[in-house]
Each structure stands twice: as structure tokens, then as C-alpha cells.
Write an enzyme that holds these catalytic residues in place. Structure first.
Site, PDB file in Angstrom:
ATOM      1  CB  CYS A  11       7.830  37.328  33.935  1.00 14.60           C
ATOM      2  SG  CYS A  11       8.207  37.249  32.366  1.00 14.60           S
ATOM      3  CG  HIS A  71       6.722  32.141  31.567  1.00 10.89           C
ATOM      4  ND1 HIS A  71       7.249  32.820  33.212  1.00 10.89           N
ATOM      5  CD2 HIS A  71       7.562  33.280  31.617  1.00 10.89           C
ATOM      6  CE1 HIS A  71       7.334  32.938  33.204  1.00 10.89           C
ATOM      7  NE2 HIS A  71       7.800  34.068  32.247  1.00 10.89           N
ATOM      8  CD  GLU A  78       5.663  30.701  35.505  1.00 17.30           C
ATOM      9  OE1 GLU A  78       6.545  29.808  36.830  1.00 17.30           O
ATOM     10  OE2 GLU A  78       6.731  30.134  34.527  1.00 17.30           O
TER      11      GLU A  78
END
Length: 234
Positions: free
Chosen positions: A144, A169, A81
């Protein structure tokens, strides 16, 4: 001994398993290049409890790098991310049965924080190891994203914004994929061993890159005596 804090999540919603938890448990205590040590913990799938646990770990462990991981069922491969946004907007309840809509994580904080991991280096390491992966520009607006934002903001507030920190992830494993009802589209998945390997390669790369960045710059050799004399004549 430098420490990499590695977190995973408990199972949640309709998923009977969480591959991020398996990876974190398996890698706990692993020694990484440069003498780094992995300390793993699981976080609850509830933002306030997860934030409190993460604050405690960041304060007590004072890690030299932070790698947060979680499940993104439906994605076909591992993803790093790039950004965490300061909003909670849950499509499904958390494990406390709560949902949030358009809820700021911190009203007095920036709208977003950028991850500080060496994203391109990890991506290159994955490709070198024949692990499918990519960089994602959205961690969603669930727990998350919350823990990534929380960790980055806490480190910044403590004057430790240079600590590499980010979120990885992982896709479904077989247990998650097989739990999908037959009347719904099947989920892409990777074997748990490959998911764990991807997390390990990411952790190794973070340790290697962080150790390289923290090496002191080589000092220039002192001038020889004749050179010093010549400098005095200029």
C-alpha cells in the site's frame, strides 16, 4: 470528461477477501459531481507488478485525480494516509512470496512524499455522512505504501504533481473478520456497503474540491466609459 482513477487490491496473505477490491469494482463507471467519471482497476499485491500496472494506468488514462485504496485489517474505520515513505519493509510476504527489509523504493528519490488529496475536506464529508474515519500518519511499509509513493513520485517526475493523489485504507469487512481463527483476537470490521459508501464519499469530495480549485478566477468587469475617462486624468 475529467477522470478519477480508483484502485483496489487483490486478496493477500491469510485474507480470503479484500474489501478495497469490492469497492473499486462497484464504483467503476460511476459519474461524480461535475461530470467526473470513475475508472477502477485492481492492483496485484506485489510491488513491481503493482508499480508497472500503475505506471501504465497513469500514462494511458492521464487521470485528473487518483484515489488508491487497500485493506488495513485491524483498523476500526476508514483512514486517509498523509505520507508515503520510500522504504519497503514487509512483515508478511507479498503474493509472489517475496519479502523486503530496509529496501529503498528508489535510491535516487526523496525519502517521502506527502499525499495531495484534500484530506480535511474528505474527513469532514465522512463525518457529515456519519462515516467513522480519520487521518493516518503511516501507511505502513508494505505494498500500500509502495503504490502511494510510486504514484506520487511518478506524477511529480511527469510535471503533474498538482494532480490530487492519495491513499485510503479500509478496515476489514465481514468476510475478512470471520476468517480469523478463533484462537486469535477478533478483528473490527464494517459492512462492505459502508466501506464502499466511504470510498464513494471520498471520491465525490475529491471531484468537487478539484473542480472548485480548477475553476478560472472571475475576471473583473471592464471599467465604464466615464471611469476610463477619469482614469486618464490622473
Amino acid at each position: 470528461m475529467p477522470t478519477l482513477l480508483l484502485t483496489g487490491f487483490e486478496p493477500f496473505h491469510t485474507h480470503p477477501d479484500n474489501p478495497s477490491a469490492h469497492a473499486a469494482r462497484e464504483l467503476h463507471g460511476t459519474e461524480l459531481p461535475g461530470g467526473w467519471h470513475v475508472h477502477s482497476e485492481l492492483l496485484p499485491v506485489e510491488p513491481h507488478a503493482a508499480g508497472a500496472t500503475l505506471t501504465r494506468l497513469l500514462g494511458e488514462r492521464a487521470p485528473d485525480a487518483v484515489l488508491l485504496t487497500g485493506l488495513a485489517a485491524g483498523r476500526p474505520h476508514v483512514t486517509l494516509e498523509r505520507v508515503a515513505v520510500g522504504v519497503m519493509d514487509f512483515r508478511i510476504p507479498d503474493n509472489a512470496g517475496q519479502t523486503y527489509q530496509d529496501q529503498p523504493i528508489r535510491a535516487d528519490a526523496p525519502a517521502a512524499h506527502l499525499a495531495t488529496l484534500p484530506l480535511r475536506a474528505v474527513l469532514a464529508a465522512w463525518r457529515g455522512a456519519e462515516i467513522p474515519g480519520d487521518i493516518s500518519n503511516s501507511a505502513g511499509l508494505y505494498v500500500c505504501n509502495f503504490v502511494l509513493y510510486h504514484a506520487l513520485h511518478w506524477l511529480s517526475e511527469q510535471g503533474r504533481g498538482a494532480v490530487p493523489c492519495g491513499f485510503l485504507h479500509v478496515p476489514a469487512n465481514a468476510a475478512v473478520a470471520l476468517a480469523v481463527p478463533t484462537d486469535r483476537p477478533p478483528l473490527p470490521y464494517l459492512p462492505q456497503s459502508e466501506i464502499t459508501r466511504a470510498v464513494r464519499v471520498a471520491a465525490e469530495t475529491i471531484a468537487e474540491r478539484t473542480a472548485f480549485q480548477n475553476e478560472p478566477a472571475p475576471s473583473e468587469p471592464a471599467p465604464s466609459e466615464p471611469a476610463q475617462e477619469q482614469m486618464g486624468k490622473m
